[in-house]
Motif scaffolding. Structure first.
Motif, short mmCIF file in Angstrom:
data_model
loop_
_atom_site.label_atom_id
_atom_site.label_comp_id
_atom_site.label_asym_id
_atom_site.label_seq_id
_atom_site.Cartn_x
_atom_site.Cartn_y
_atom_site.Cartn_z
N VAL A 91 63.29 48.40 18.02
CA VAL A 91 62.06 48.41 18.71
C VAL A 91 60.81 47.57 18.06
O VAL A 91 60.47 46.57 19.02
CB VAL A 91 61.23 49.48 18.77
N LEU A 95 59.29 44.47 20.33
CA LEU A 95 57.85 44.16 20.73
C LEU A 95 57.41 42.72 20.28
O LEU A 95 56.57 42.24 21.23
CB LEU A 95 56.95 45.23 19.90
N TYR A 114 47.04 43.37 21.80
CA TYR A 114 48.47 43.60 21.96
C TYR A 114 48.94 43.45 20.62
O TYR A 114 49.73 44.63 20.01
CB TYR A 114 49.14 43.03 22.98
N ILE A 118 50.37 46.55 18.14
CA ILE A 118 51.74 46.55 17.90
C ILE A 118 51.78 46.72 16.50
O ILE A 118 52.57 47.71 16.03
CB ILE A 118 52.38 45.15 18.41
N LEU A 122 52.38 50.69 16.97
CA LEU A 122 53.72 50.97 17.35
C LEU A 122 54.85 50.42 16.38
O LEU A 122 55.96 51.21 16.20
CB LEU A 122 53.88 49.92 18.45
N LEU A 134 65.11 54.93 21.70
CA LEU A 134 63.74 55.34 21.84
C LEU A 134 63.68 56.03 23.21
O LEU A 134 64.39 55.67 24.12
CB LEU A 134 63.07 53.80 22.16
N ILE A 139 57.93 59.34 21.85
CA ILE A 139 56.49 58.71 22.27
C ILE A 139 55.59 60.03 22.19
O ILE A 139 54.38 59.88 22.05
CB ILE A 139 56.50 57.85 23.54
N VAL A 161 50.14 53.26 24.35
CA VAL A 161 51.04 53.79 25.31
C VAL A 161 51.07 52.54 26.48
O VAL A 161 52.23 52.08 26.77
CB VAL A 161 50.74 54.89 26.00
N LEU A 164 53.07 49.48 24.98
CA LEU A 164 54.48 49.99 24.98
C LEU A 164 55.12 49.91 26.48
O LEU A 164 56.17 49.40 26.56
CB LEU A 164 54.93 51.21 24.32
N SER A 165 54.32 50.60 27.10
CA SER A 165 54.72 50.56 28.56
C SER A 165 54.98 49.17 29.18
O SER A 165 55.87 48.75 30.14
CB SER A 165 53.68 51.28 29.45
N ALA A 167 55.55 46.48 27.68
CA ALA A 167 56.76 45.75 27.21
C ALA A 167 58.10 46.24 27.83
O ALA A 167 59.01 45.46 27.93
CB ALA A 167 56.85 46.14 25.56
N LEU A 189 57.10 56.14 30.78
CA LEU A 189 56.50 56.61 29.61
C LEU A 189 55.55 57.82 29.82
O LEU A 189 55.27 57.89 31.12
CB LEU A 189 55.78 55.33 28.81
#
Length: 193
Positions: A91, A95, A114, A118, A122, A134, A139, A161, A164-165, A167, A189
């Motif tokens: 992950v 990312l 971002y 990260i 993240l 994942l 999450i 979130v 991540l969403s 990405a 997510l």
């Protein structure tokens, strides 16, 4: 699965070594012909060339010929459909690759936000996980833990979130199946509570 041109092979091999050279015998081990339980099944498949170079994927350790053939067919079918196929991608690396790919499309402050999210949230939480492992439950658990620790909903949902969403949405746009990544029926997510 759809029929594809024959681009792969399934065979048995083992880890026995030649006594004089010390090299693995692989599929040339004489015990493979004599003992059906000796060795493990392996597949090798020729994938589409990348940067003009031939790519062969070999994976072994399968208990049966049928299991190896099924996995090889799945890999070929996924490649044919354009679905992202890297079962070893973590992950964290995903990312960072996504962030670099988005650099030119994002405003400098958005990109920096971002990146901070990260690195701060993240990667420590999910970075070491395989991307295909994942799941929304991971999450959800992380979000619950962050909220219980007193972090604000805005920080958790609107920053972490959302990053991540975004990405995973980018991966979907590049034909990376988010249901394979997120492990859910929808690939979505969790929403803010």
């Amino acid at each position: 699965m759809a029929q594809r041109p024959k681009r792969g092979r399934v065979y048995r091999r083992c880890g026995c070594k030649d006594g004089s050279s010390g090299k693995q015998l692989g599929s040339w081990c004489p015990r493979l012909a004599a003992d059906i339980s000796h060795g493990r099944w392996t597949y090798a498949v020729d994938l589409a060339p990348e940067d003009g170079r031939r790519r062969t994927r070999r994976r072994g350790g399968f208990a049966s010929r049928a299991e190896a053939a099924r996995e090889m067919a799945r890999v070929l079918d996924a490649e044919y459909q354009g679905v992202y196929e890297d079962r070893t991608l973590r992950v964290g690396l995903f990312l960072y690759e996504w962030l670099e790919a988005k650099r030119s499309a994002l405003a400098p402050n958005t990109w920096a936000g971002y990146r901070a999210c990260i690195e701060r949230d993240l990667v420590p939480a999910f970075g070491g996980m395989l991307l295909i492992d994942l799941r929304p439950k991971h999450i959800d658990a992380w979000v619950s833990m962050q909220l219980a620790a007193g972090r604000g909903r805005t920080t958790v949902h609107d920053e972490a979130v959302k990053a991540l969403s975004s990405a995973l949405d980018h991966a979907d746009a590049k034909r990376c199946d988010p249901t394979l990544i997120a492990g859910s029926d929808t690939g979505q997510l969790p929403a803010a509570a």
